[in-house]
Structures are given as structure tokens and as C-alpha cells.
Design a protein around this motif. Structure first.
Motif, mmCIF file in Angstrom:
data_model
loop_
_atom_site.group_PDB
_atom_site.id
_atom_site.type_symbol
_atom_site.label_atom_id
_atom_site.label_comp_id
_atom_site.label_asym_id
_atom_site.label_seq_id
_atom_site.Cartn_x
_atom_site.Cartn_y
_atom_site.Cartn_z
ATOM 1 N N ASP A 412 0.828 -1.214 0.000
ATOM 2 C CA ASP A 412 0.000 0.000 0.000
ATOM 3 C C ASP A 412 0.857 1.256 0.000
ATOM 4 O OD1 ASP A 412 -2.915 0.694 0.101
ATOM 5 O OD2 ASP A 412 -2.235 1.891 1.811
ATOM 6 N N ALA A 413 2.046 1.174 0.562
ATOM 7 C CA ALA A 413 2.963 2.317 0.509
ATOM 8 C C ALA A 413 3.478 2.530 -0.911
ATOM 9 C CB ALA A 413 4.127 2.099 1.466
ATOM 10 N N ARG A 414 3.704 1.456 -1.633
ATOM 11 C CA ARG A 414 4.166 1.563 -3.020
ATOM 12 C C ARG A 414 3.030 1.986 -3.943
ATOM 13 N NH1 ARG A 414 6.928 3.716 -5.539
ATOM 14 N NH2 ARG A 414 8.533 3.085 -4.056
ATOM 15 N N PHE A 415 1.834 1.404 -3.707
ATOM 16 C CA PHE A 415 0.666 1.710 -4.537
ATOM 17 C C PHE A 415 -0.460 2.189 -3.608
ATOM 18 C CE2 PHE A 415 2.515 -2.041 -6.960
ATOM 19 C CZ PHE A 415 3.134 -1.257 -7.923
ATOM 20 N N PRO A 416 -0.430 3.452 -3.192
ATOM 21 C CA PRO A 416 -1.436 3.953 -2.244
ATOM 22 C C PRO A 416 -2.858 3.699 -2.736
ATOM 23 C CG PRO A 416 0.321 5.559 -2.508
ATOM 24 C CD PRO A 416 0.558 4.504 -3.540
ATOM 25 N N GLY A 417 -3.657 3.068 -1.860
ATOM 26 C CA GLY A 417 -5.041 2.783 -2.194
ATOM 27 C C GLY A 417 -5.285 1.377 -2.679
ATOM 28 N N ILE A 418 -4.243 0.534 -2.759
ATOM 29 C CA ILE A 418 -4.418 -0.818 -3.284
ATOM 30 C C ILE A 418 -4.955 -1.787 -2.231
ATOM 31 C CG2 ILE A 418 -2.131 -1.787 -2.753
ATOM 32 C CD1 ILE A 418 -2.134 -3.008 -5.569
ATOM 33 N N ARG A 419 -4.796 -1.475 -0.949
ATOM 34 C CA ARG A 419 -5.142 -2.429 0.104
ATOM 35 C C ARG A 419 -6.600 -2.925 0.022
ATOM 36 N NH1 ARG A 419 -2.760 -2.985 5.578
ATOM 37 N NH2 ARG A 419 -1.605 -1.070 5.140
ATOM 38 N N PRO A 420 -7.589 -2.052 -0.205
ATOM 39 C CA PRO A 420 -8.973 -2.562 -0.273
ATOM 40 C C PRO A 420 -9.221 -3.529 -1.430
ATOM 41 C CG PRO A 420 -8.945 -0.179 0.067
ATOM 42 C CD PRO A 420 -7.548 -0.584 -0.283
ATOM 43 N N LEU A 421 -8.325 -3.574 -2.407
ATOM 44 C CA LEU A 421 -8.495 -4.437 -3.570
ATOM 45 C C LEU A 421 -7.872 -5.813 -3.374
ATOM 46 C CD1 LEU A 421 -7.782 -1.841 -6.403
ATOM 47 C CD2 LEU A 421 -9.993 -2.547 -5.473
ATOM 48 N N ILE A 422 -7.233 -6.025 -2.212
ATOM 49 C CA ILE A 422 -6.593 -7.313 -1.934
ATOM 50 C C ILE A 422 -7.634 -8.334 -1.515
ATOM 51 C CG2 ILE A 422 -4.970 -8.531 -0.434
ATOM 52 C CD1 ILE A 422 -3.344 -5.947 -0.246
ATOM 53 N N HIS A 423 -7.630 -9.505 -2.179
ATOM 54 C CA HIS A 423 -8.542 -10.593 -1.837
ATOM 55 C C HIS A 423 -7.901 -11.615 -0.906
ATOM 56 C CE1 HIS A 423 -11.156 -9.968 -5.710
ATOM 57 N NE2 HIS A 423 -11.198 -8.954 -4.868
ATOM 58 N N GLY A 424 -6.609 -11.863 -1.060
ATOM 59 C CA GLY A 424 -5.970 -12.866 -0.207
ATOM 60 C C GLY A 424 -4.540 -13.142 -0.615
ATOM 61 N N TRP A 425 -3.823 -13.826 0.284
ATOM 62 C CA TRP A 425 -2.400 -14.107 0.095
ATOM 63 C C TRP A 425 -2.143 -15.611 0.170
ATOM 64 C CZ3 TRP A 425 1.361 -10.245 -0.547
ATOM 65 C CH2 TRP A 425 0.940 -8.942 -0.328
ATOM 66 N N THR A 426 -1.139 -16.058 -0.569
ATOM 67 C CA THR A 426 -0.597 -17.408 -0.436
ATOM 68 C C THR A 426 0.918 -17.294 -0.375
ATOM 69 O OG1 THR A 426 -2.423 -18.298 -1.744
ATOM 70 C CG2 THR A 426 -0.520 -19.732 -1.402
ATOM 71 N N PHE A 427 1.526 -17.972 0.593
ATOM 72 C CA PHE A 427 2.960 -17.833 0.811
ATOM 73 C C PHE A 427 3.697 -19.147 0.524
ATOM 74 C CE2 PHE A 427 1.245 -14.796 4.118
ATOM 75 C CZ PHE A 427 1.464 -13.663 3.346
ATOM 76 N N TYR A 428 4.930 -19.018 0.049
ATOM 77 C CA TYR A 428 5.790 -20.161 -0.241
ATOM 78 C C TYR A 428 7.154 -19.891 0.371
ATOM 79 C CZ TYR A 428 2.135 -21.140 -3.645
ATOM 80 O OH TYR A 428 0.935 -21.382 -4.239
#
Length: 500
Positions: A412-428
């Protein structure tokens, strides 16, 4: 992630068929291993990553029999392509194969389609601002980013790098070049006649490739790694449909009867006739013994310390293993609303991949249109985190929710305003010692590294740790050991014929 409604298209059907093929290969590998008795082969290959698979490929081409043992339930090592509902797909490890990597020729021989970019460099964040690579060539991009005057200074430096790389091809390597192992590449770079912005660009470009900081590697090895980027630059290649298709093609070519998964090697015993390799089948806890004329250890460097050797490795071998450094990677896939694409689109063009640095690492577009609806409900962003941030995320000292919070804050710091568009994360996660690196005082060109490129009796070492931080080190080492073994067996056959 939000649920998807997928369209079952011919392309999706083909993709699912490929997944079923890999599953059937894994199952047949396991069944073949469980049902067939141990039998002597020419070579036992320990490790089913890129190095082990390529070694098996080259040995098969030469008519040498082999058995490959892999402790994981899958082949490929760091080559893995994740698939998600709706046709989304992204690499979880190896993102590209650089021009000059023998694995590219293997892929072509196996009739795999490849895609590549003519440009070596990527969009990059410098001084907090995205510098997009919208130019057609490396040169035009570098001049646009650095400005005409600084670009001239960069070109002078790059010509110096070309001369240094040429010196590294000489044998023996000149003493003044070997002296560079006693200073870090970061310190050496600071002493060059380069503007700060050019140094920042070099750092942002090289650190993702070595998986660590420029201060953590010797200058001579930093020079060696720059071979990808020195003019005119190497082209990055990618297997169409995902790099895992290279693994699938190699497994199918080698044959399930020669591959054994879920098998952890514990002992390597040298005998008068060759080697005896001890292993444990993870599914049955059955202890196995395989006999061969030679063994190839194509496993990560740290795994060598988990094996018991008879006779024990020499003190010099132990020193070579224990004093080498490493690079680290951590992969995060984030599913987003398609509207998020506007954040990495400039003048109608995607700026990905983007060297963002910090906690974000390198940002790749992970989504695939294969099998997707015309209007996908999600897009996928692939974060290849490297260096200290990757080590933090791999350390397992905190909760994954903390990792998610840290990444969302950075994104969100790199792309201000992107956080509400996040659906989910998967980590490896990877083991922190994911790839090879040579710290100050060491080098891939020193006597200890030379030792690992020579046989230890009937045991041969393969893997990136014998030659390069890039995946070319894995493939090149596979070609080296296969050539050594073929020559050895040919000489033994000649000697035996002459004795008769």
C-alpha cells in the motif's frame, strides 16, 4: 481469496490435463519405486531439482543407467508453478532462465515452447519513484533512467566489467582478479567512478539475482554475476505455461521407473566397486540400499551436512561447504481485484516486472489468461522477496499473519489505495539457504570451490553451489558431472578391454 466461477474452455482442459499428467507421473514414480527391487545402476543421482534432472537427462543421452532419488513428494526443487482457480498461475520460485543456461537447450530439445524478452533490465524503483522500462532496448532504457552524462560513465564502467569478465575466463585467473575476493562487491562498487544513481540501479538489479546484499558477496563473484547484465545483455526466457512444464517434460522423458520420490538419502558409502547409497522411504519407513558405480549429489549445499559419508569428507571439503554463503528467497502471491492493474500500468502498458526492493522484492504479474474468462474476477501479483526480508519471512519466528500485515503495508505504501483491492495471500517458504553465494574471503574460483568440482572418489558434486548463484550453475554442473562420468566409464571400458 474470493470464490471463482470458471469457464471450462479447451485451454483450461489442456491445463488440467497437464496437471493430471504430473500427478500420474508422481504416482507412477512412487509405485515403481515401491514395487521394484533395488538394482545396481551406473549412477545414483541424489536430488531431483534442476541439477539432478539435467544430470539424468545428459546421462540418459549418453546411454548411462541411473536412479534418481528425491526426498520431496515432487520433482523440480525451486522450479514450481502454482495454479489457482480461474486459470491463474504464477511461479513460486525460478522466474526466468537467462540466455546461456544449458537448461534452455534441454527445454528446446524436449519441444517446449519458450517466450523471452529482448531486454535484460526491468522497471525499477529509484529514489522512491518508478522508472518504467517502456523502451525497446537496454541502452535506451539506461540512458533514459540515468541521463546522457551519467549513462556515459555507466558505459565506461560496463566496459571495465567486460574486461574483468574476460579475465575470469583465463586459467589461471590473474592474481589481481583473485584479490577481489577479499573485498565485498558493495564496497568495491562504492569505490568505482560512478554516480550514486547508477550505483543504486546496479544494486537494485543484481541483489534479486544473488538473493542477498552486495556487501555479503566478494567482489570477484559480484563481477561474475554481472555477466547477465553487461552489454549487450542476456535475454530472460520462460517456459510458456509455466516453468514447471520443464520439470514435467524431463520426468516424462526420463521415465518413472528411474525416479523415486519421498526418499531421503542418509548414507553414502564408497566401496571397492563404486558406492552404496542408503536411504529411507518416507511413506513406508523402509530402509533402502542402492549400489552403483558412482553417485552424484545434486542437493542444496546445506543438505550435504545431513549425510553420513564413508569415508568421511576431508577437512577441506567440510571447509568448502561450511564457509560458503547463501542467498534467500520468499514468494508471496496476492490475489487482487482486476481494478488493481491500474497501479502498475503507465501510459497503457504494464511496468512489471518491477524491482521494488525492500519487503516487496521483485513484482511479477502472475496471472495467466489461459482458461480464464474474458473478464477475470481476480488478477495475481507475484512477489519474489529476497535477501534480509526473505530471511525474516523464512525464519518461522513469527506468525504468517504478521508477514501478511507487513507485506500489505509495504504494497500500500508503493501503490497507495491498493489495500482494499486485496482478496488474499498465499505464501511459499524456502530454506533460508536457497541459493549459493560466496562471501568475502571466498570465491567460486578459489581452491576450495575447485575441490567441489572434482570427484571425491566415486562421489560427484553438482548444483549451483559449485559454480554460480544463477540457475545456470545448476545446469552447467549437471553437464560437467555427466561429462566427467561418461569419460570415466569410457576409460574404464577401454582399460578393461586392453586387460583382456
Amino acid at each position: 481469496m474470493k470464490p471463482h466461477v470458471s469457464r471450462f474452455t479447451p485451454r483450461l482442459a489442456a491445463f488440467l490435463a497437464a496437471l493430471l499428467l504430473l500427478a500420474s507421473i508422481s504416482l507412477s514414480v512412487t509405485r515403481a519405486a515401491a514395487e521394484e527391487p533395488e538394482r545396481a545402476v551406473d549412477v545414483v543421482i541424489v536430488g531431483g531439482g534442476l541439477s539432478g534432472l539435467c544430470a539424468a537427462y545428459y546421462l540418459k543421452q549418453a546411454g548411462v543407467s541411473f536412479a534418481l532419488l528425491e526426498m520431496a513428494p515432487r520433482l523440480g526443487g525451486r522450479i514450481r508453478t502454482a495454479a489457482y482457480p480461474g486459470g491463474l498461475r504464477a511461479e513460486t520460485g525460478l522466474a526466468e532462465l537467462w540466455e546461456g543456461n544449458p537448461a534452455i537447450e534441454v527445454a528446446r530439445a524436449l519441444k517446449l515452447p519458450l517466450e523471452y524478452d529482448e531486454r535484460t533490465f526491468s522497471s525499477v524503483v529509484l529514489d522512491g519513484r518508478i522508472e518504467p522500462i517502456v523502451q525497446a532496448t537496454n541502452a535506451s532504457f539506461l540512458e533514459a533512467v540515468l541521463g546522457a552524462k551519467d549513462y556515459e560513465l555507466y558505459q565506461t564502467w560496463d566496459r571495465q566489467m567486460q574486461a574483468l569478465l574476460k579475465a575470469l575466463d583465463a586459467r589461471p585467473i590473474p592474481p589481481d582478479m583473485m584479490a577481489l575476493k577479499d573485498v565485498s562487491f558493495g564496497k568495491w562498487l562504492e569505490d568505482q567512478k560512478l554516480p550514486a544513481r547508477a550505483r543504486a540501479l546496479i544494486r537494485a538489479t543484481l541483489e534479486p539475482e544473488i538473493g542477498t546484499t552486495l556487501e555479503s558477496v566478494s567482489a570477484v563473484d559480484g563481477v561474475a554475476e554481472w555477466h547477465v547484465f553487461t552489454a549487450p545483455g542476456a535475454r530472460p526466457h520462460h517456459v510458456v505455461g509455466g516453468n514447471q512444464r520443464l520439470v514435467e517434460a524431463l520426468a516424462a522423458h526420463l521415465g518413472a521407473a528411474h525416479l523415486r520420490l519421498n526418499t531421503q538419502v542418509t548414507h553414502v558409502i564408497q566401496t571397492p566397486s563404486g558406492v552404496e547409497v542408503g536411504a529411507i522411504d518416507a511413506g513406508t519407513s523402509r530402509n533402502l540400499r542402492l549400489n552403483a558405480k558412482a553417485a552424484v549429489l545434486a542437493i542444496p549445499l546445506y543438505r550435504l551436512l545431513e549425510l553420513q559419508f564413508t569415508p568421511r569428507l576431508s577437512e577441506e571439503h567440510s571447509q568448502a561447504i561450511q564457509t560458503q554463503g547463501w542467498g534467500s528467497y520468499f514468494t508471496a502471491h496476492v490475489a487482487l481485484d482486476p481494478a488493481a492493474a491500474r497501479f502498475w500500468t503507465i501510459e497503457g502498458r504494464s511496468v512489471l516486472p518491477l524491482l521494488a526492493g525492500g519487503s516487496l522484492g521483485v513484482l511479477y504479474f502472475g496471472g495467466s489468461t489461459e482458461g480464464q474468462a474474458a473478464a477475470p474476477k481476480e488478477v495475481l501479483l507475484n512477489l519474489l522477496v529476497h535477501g534480509p526480508a526473505a530471511e525474516d519471512f523464512n525464519a518461522r519466528l513469527g506468525a504468517m499473519d504478521d508477514v501478511k500485515a507487513r507485506l500489505e503495508e509495504a504494497l500500500d505504501a508503493r501503490f497507495p489505495g491498493i489495500r482494499p483491492l486485496i482478496h488474499g495471500w498465499t505464501f511459499y517458504r524456502y530454506h533460508p539457504r536457497a541459493i549459493a553465494a560466496w562471501p568475502v574471503g571466498r570465491s567460486r574460483f578459489d581452491a576450495l570451490s575447485d575441490l567441489l568440482r572434482r570427484p571425491f572418489g566415486n562421489v560427484y558434486f553438482a548444483g549451483d553451489f559449485t559454480g554460480s548463484s544463477h540457475s545456470d550453475g545448476a545446469a552447467l554442473s549437471a553437464r560437467r558431472v555427466s561429462e566427467q562420468l561418461v569419460e570415466r566409464f569410457r576409460a574404464q571400458k577401454t582399460s578393461s578391454s586392453e586387460a583382456r
